[in-house]
Scaffold this motif. Structure first.
Motif, PDB file in Angstrom:
ATOM      1  N   LYS A  38       0.860  -1.185   0.000  1.00 33.06           N
ATOM      2  CA  LYS A  38       0.000   0.000   0.000  1.00 33.06           C
ATOM      3  C   LYS A  38       0.899   1.239   0.000  1.00 33.06           C
ATOM      4  CE  LYS A  38      -3.752  -2.451   0.755  1.00 33.06           C
ATOM      5  NZ  LYS A  38      -4.617  -2.786  -0.316  1.00 33.06           N
ATOM      6  N   GLY A  39       0.413   2.319  -0.574  1.00 39.47           N
ATOM      7  CA  GLY A  39       1.197   3.550  -0.661  1.00 39.47           C
ATOM      8  C   GLY A  39       1.672   4.052   0.682  1.00 39.47           C
ATOM      9  N   TRP A  40       0.795   4.035   1.695  1.00 40.75           N
ATOM     10  CA  TRP A  40       1.161   4.531   3.014  1.00 40.75           C
ATOM     11  C   TRP A  40       2.260   3.678   3.639  1.00 40.75           C
ATOM     12  CZ3 TRP A  40       0.762   1.252   7.110  1.00 40.75           C
ATOM     13  CH2 TRP A  40      -0.104   0.160   6.967  1.00 40.75           C
ATOM     14  N   TYR A  41       2.250   2.371   3.354  1.00 38.06           N
ATOM     15  CA  TYR A  41       3.256   1.480   3.915  1.00 38.06           C
ATOM     16  C   TYR A  41       4.617   1.717   3.245  1.00 38.06           C
ATOM     17  CZ  TYR A  41       5.189  -2.688   6.093  1.00 38.06           C
ATOM     18  OH  TYR A  41       5.946  -3.542   6.847  1.00 38.06           O
ATOM     19  N   GLN A  42       4.592   1.920   1.944  1.00 41.39           N
ATOM     20  CA  GLN A  42       5.817   2.211   1.217  1.00 41.39           C
ATOM     21  C   GLN A  42       6.434   3.519   1.722  1.00 41.39           C
ATOM     22  OE1 GLN A  42       7.467   0.195  -1.138  1.00 41.39           O
ATOM     23  NE2 GLN A  42       9.041   1.671  -0.582  1.00 41.39           N
ATOM     24  N   GLU A  43       5.601   4.491   2.049  1.00 40.82           N
ATOM     25  CA  GLU A  43       6.101   5.757   2.604  1.00 40.82           C
ATOM     26  C   GLU A  43       6.812   5.521   3.935  1.00 40.82           C
ATOM     27  OE1 GLU A  43       2.892   8.559   2.817  1.00 40.82           O
ATOM     28  OE2 GLU A  43       2.468   8.357   0.674  1.00 40.82           O
TER      29      GLU A  43
END
Length: 81
Positions: A38-43
């Motif tokens: 997920k995008g938030w996890y990659q961040e």
């Protein structure tokens, strides 16, 4: 920068030794095949590289931020194989 990297490596190894279950947890999780982060996890993952990337700042020109970020990941990867 070299002394700072050595100190960071020393502290990292100390953490890995003293908190082995937590350190191993970083590498044991695997996503199911075909599933993407997920995008938030990659961040969050990207932020984990920030301290190392910041240590490398004196070795790179201001306009070389992307190269510095890649260098931080290469350095981290070289430690972990």
């Amino acid at each position: 920068p070299v002394q700072n990297m050595k100190k960071m490596a020393e502290l990292y190894m100390k953490f890995a030794h003293e908190y082995k279950p937590y350190w191993l947890m970083l590498f044991s999780h695997r996503l199911p095949e075909g599933q993407e982060l997920k995008g938030w996890y990659q961040e969050k993952i990207d932020r984990l590289f920030s301290p190392l990337s910041n240590l490398l700042k004196p070795l790179f020109l201001t306009k070389q931020d992307q190269k510095r970020k890649i260098a931080a990941r290469v350095l981290w990867s070289s430690v972990h194989g």
